[in-house]
Design an enzyme around this catalytic site. Structure first.
Site, PDB file in Angstrom:
ATOM      1  N   SER A  84      -5.220  -2.943  -6.138  1.00  0.00           N
ATOM      2  CA  SER A  84      -4.633  -2.920  -4.798  1.00  0.00           C
ATOM      3  C   SER A  84      -3.236  -3.524  -4.860  1.00  0.00           C
ATOM      4  O   SER A  84      -2.834  -4.107  -5.873  1.00  0.00           O
ATOM      5  CB  SER A  84      -5.500  -3.709  -3.817  1.00  0.00           C
ATOM      6  OG  SER A  84      -5.466  -5.086  -4.151  1.00  0.00           O
ATOM      7  N   HIS A  85      -2.501  -3.423  -3.777  1.00  0.00           N
ATOM      8  CA  HIS A  85      -1.138  -3.947  -3.741  1.00  0.00           C
ATOM      9  C   HIS A  85      -1.071  -5.431  -4.111  1.00  0.00           C
ATOM     10  O   HIS A  85      -0.325  -5.801  -5.019  1.00  0.00           O
ATOM     11  CB  HIS A  85      -0.500  -3.689  -2.375  1.00  0.00           C
ATOM     12  CG  HIS A  85       0.927  -4.061  -2.323  1.00  0.00           C
ATOM     13  ND1 HIS A  85       1.340  -5.281  -1.830  1.00  0.00           N
ATOM     14  CD2 HIS A  85       2.036  -3.414  -2.719  1.00  0.00           C
ATOM     15  CE1 HIS A  85       2.659  -5.346  -1.922  1.00  0.00           C
ATOM     16  NE2 HIS A  85       3.100  -4.222  -2.459  1.00  0.00           N
TER      17      HIS A  85
END
Length: 124
Positions: A84-85
């Site tokens: 994920s980011h």
């Protein structure tokens, strides 16, 4: 919590929290231990309250939040994973521990917290 519905967490990823407010448990994401002042940020409009050396507590990050990563020493998010980011950005900095603690409801603005990205307990 809009982000939690997007990630499709299976029940096994929801960590039962104890009654004591002194410890928040979660999932480890990026190793290391840091201690600092928590800044709970829920919107872009709150970015200005984050100062160098703070620990960011939020639901999730996205590319608009990259400016905060130059200031923070640790990160607590409610959602995400290794790709994920926040996972990618935290992993790119070996000195930035990150935990999935779902802590924004228990960790308050200005709290002094310790983030352990190895065990995912705060305090460690």
């Amino acid at each position: 919590m809009p982000y939690l519905g997007l990630w499709g967490f299976p029940d096994k990823l929801y960590i039962e929290q104890g009654e004591a407010l002194t410890t928040v448990k979660g999932l480890p994401a990026s190793p290391g231990v840091v201690e600092g002042i928590a800044k709970v940020v829920m919107t872009i409009e709150e970015f200005d309250k984050v100062e160098k050396g703070d620990i960011l507590v939020c639901q999730m990050t996205n590319p608009a939040w990259v400016t905060l990563f130059t200031k923070i020493i640790g990160l607590v998010t409610d959602a995400g994973g290794p790709v994920s980011h926040p996972g990618v950005l935290s992993a790119s900095s070996a000195s930035r521990p990150w935990s999935l603690l779902r802590g924004h409801g228990r960790i308050k603005d200005g709290d002094r917290v310790r983030v352990n990205g190895t065990t995912a307990k705060s305090p460690s």
